[in-house]
Design a protein around this motif. Sequence first.
Motif, mmCIF file in Angstrom:
data_model
loop_
_atom_site.group_PDB
_atom_site.id
_atom_site.type_symbol
_atom_site.label_atom_id
_atom_site.label_comp_id
_atom_site.label_asym_id
_atom_site.label_seq_id
_atom_site.Cartn_x
_atom_site.Cartn_y
_atom_site.Cartn_z
ATOM 1 N N ALA A 27 69.007 -11.820 123.454
ATOM 2 C CA ALA A 27 70.334 -12.422 123.530
ATOM 3 C C ALA A 27 70.465 -13.665 122.663
ATOM 4 O O ALA A 27 71.562 -14.001 122.212
ATOM 5 N N THR A 28 69.355 -14.347 122.415
ATOM 6 C CA THR A 28 69.387 -15.575 121.614
ATOM 7 C C THR A 28 69.130 -15.313 120.138
ATOM 8 O O THR A 28 69.020 -16.256 119.355
ATOM 9 N N GLY A 29 68.984 -14.041 119.765
ATOM 10 C CA GLY A 29 68.741 -13.694 118.367
ATOM 11 C C GLY A 29 67.286 -13.667 117.977
ATOM 12 O O GLY A 29 66.955 -13.409 116.816
ATOM 13 N N GLY A 241 70.882 -5.981 140.084
ATOM 14 C CA GLY A 241 71.753 -6.353 138.978
ATOM 15 C C GLY A 241 71.147 -6.210 137.603
ATOM 16 O O GLY A 241 71.839 -6.400 136.593
ATOM 17 N N ARG A 242 69.863 -5.864 137.535
ATOM 18 C CA ARG A 242 69.200 -5.679 136.251
ATOM 19 C C ARG A 242 69.416 -4.262 135.741
ATOM 20 O O ARG A 242 69.349 -3.301 136.493
ATOM 21 N N GLN A 243 69.662 -4.140 134.455
ATOM 22 C CA GLN A 243 69.714 -2.833 133.829
ATOM 23 C C GLN A 243 68.303 -2.458 133.371
ATOM 24 O O GLN A 243 67.482 -3.322 133.062
ATOM 25 N N ARG A 255 70.611 0.488 122.467
ATOM 26 C CA ARG A 255 70.963 0.487 123.894
ATOM 27 C C ARG A 255 70.227 -0.628 124.625
ATOM 28 O O ARG A 255 70.824 -1.360 125.423
ATOM 29 N N ILE A 256 68.935 -0.783 124.349
ATOM 30 C CA ILE A 256 68.144 -1.817 125.021
ATOM 31 C C ILE A 256 68.584 -3.202 124.574
ATOM 32 O O ILE A 256 68.694 -4.136 125.387
ATOM 33 N N GLU A 257 68.844 -3.367 123.283
ATOM 34 C CA GLU A 257 69.311 -4.672 122.795
ATOM 35 C C GLU A 257 70.647 -5.052 123.421
ATOM 36 O O GLU A 257 70.876 -6.221 123.760
ATOM 37 N N MET A 260 69.871 -6.267 126.885
ATOM 38 C CA MET A 260 69.293 -7.600 126.853
ATOM 39 C C MET A 260 70.372 -8.646 126.628
ATOM 40 O O MET A 260 70.354 -9.720 127.248
ATOM 41 N N ALA A 261 71.325 -8.347 125.754
ATOM 42 C CA ALA A 261 72.415 -9.278 125.496
ATOM 43 C C ALA A 261 73.262 -9.476 126.736
ATOM 44 O O ALA A 261 73.632 -10.601 127.102
ATOM 45 N N GLU A 262 73.570 -8.362 127.424
ATOM 46 C CA GLU A 262 74.409 -8.436 128.617
ATOM 47 C C GLU A 262 73.732 -9.195 129.738
ATOM 48 O O GLU A 262 74.386 -9.919 130.507
#
Length: 266
Positions: A27-29, A241-243, A255-257, A260-262
């Motif tokens: 999420a932070t790049g 609440g975790r995917q 999909r995984i990225e 992680m962002a969400e």
Amino acid sequence: MSVLIVIPARYGSTRYEGKPLVPLTGATGIKKTLIERSWDAAMTVNCASRVVVATDDDRIRLEAERFGAEVVMTSDACKNGTERCAEAVANLGESFEIVVNLQGDAPLTPAWFIEDLVEGLRQNPWAELATPVLRCEGEMLASLREDRHHGRVGGTTAVFGAGNRGLYFSKEVIPYTGQSYLPHEPTPVFHHVGVYAYRPDTLADYATWPVGPLETLEGLEQLRFLENGRAVLCTEVEARGRQFWELNNPSDVARIEAMMAEMALP
């Protein structure tokens, strides 16, 4: 209770060669390889006494050593992660009460999945190994069905009986249900999460058994335990609440990225 976590990783995956070295952007790049993110996940497990990466490939070894992981080299004859875990334990030459196989393609595995497995073995002496299952909601079930419709392996499903004793695992969506479900509606289908906690004697026995017909057909290593009459505990875990998704195909990277962002995972 001493708990060893082994992260088996091989370069020559038939579905996705070089998968452990694929970069994933958080999420932070920040970009980290799949094997590093799997290591990060293992290091959050409170009950872990020791964590090692088990591989037969120097490229993976060098990457793991770069970020500070302990590496155990294994042979290229290992047919799957469970065999690689068994060889890693033998090479270490130390005794552990429970050995956990955190497969190197599951970087979104929450720590409590593993902690629940260890507790499940503690509370159920009949069980020779434990593995987590996650009840699918409508959205996840739809994703599994969509993947199968397009000939992709999007995940594995599990069925179990009394006492949560495992009956079967499949890359098909089982049990059959022709019903449609709302995105967050619970369904009767359970997604199998590819993590295992073994009793060491059972793990050592596994490496001595030949590959059976069901394991051959499905390509699922855990079926060897069922084919040899061993008791598998399917531990139902909660997502909280975790995917969760495993990296099986190149299309799973995006999909995984996105997950992680969400979830704001760095």
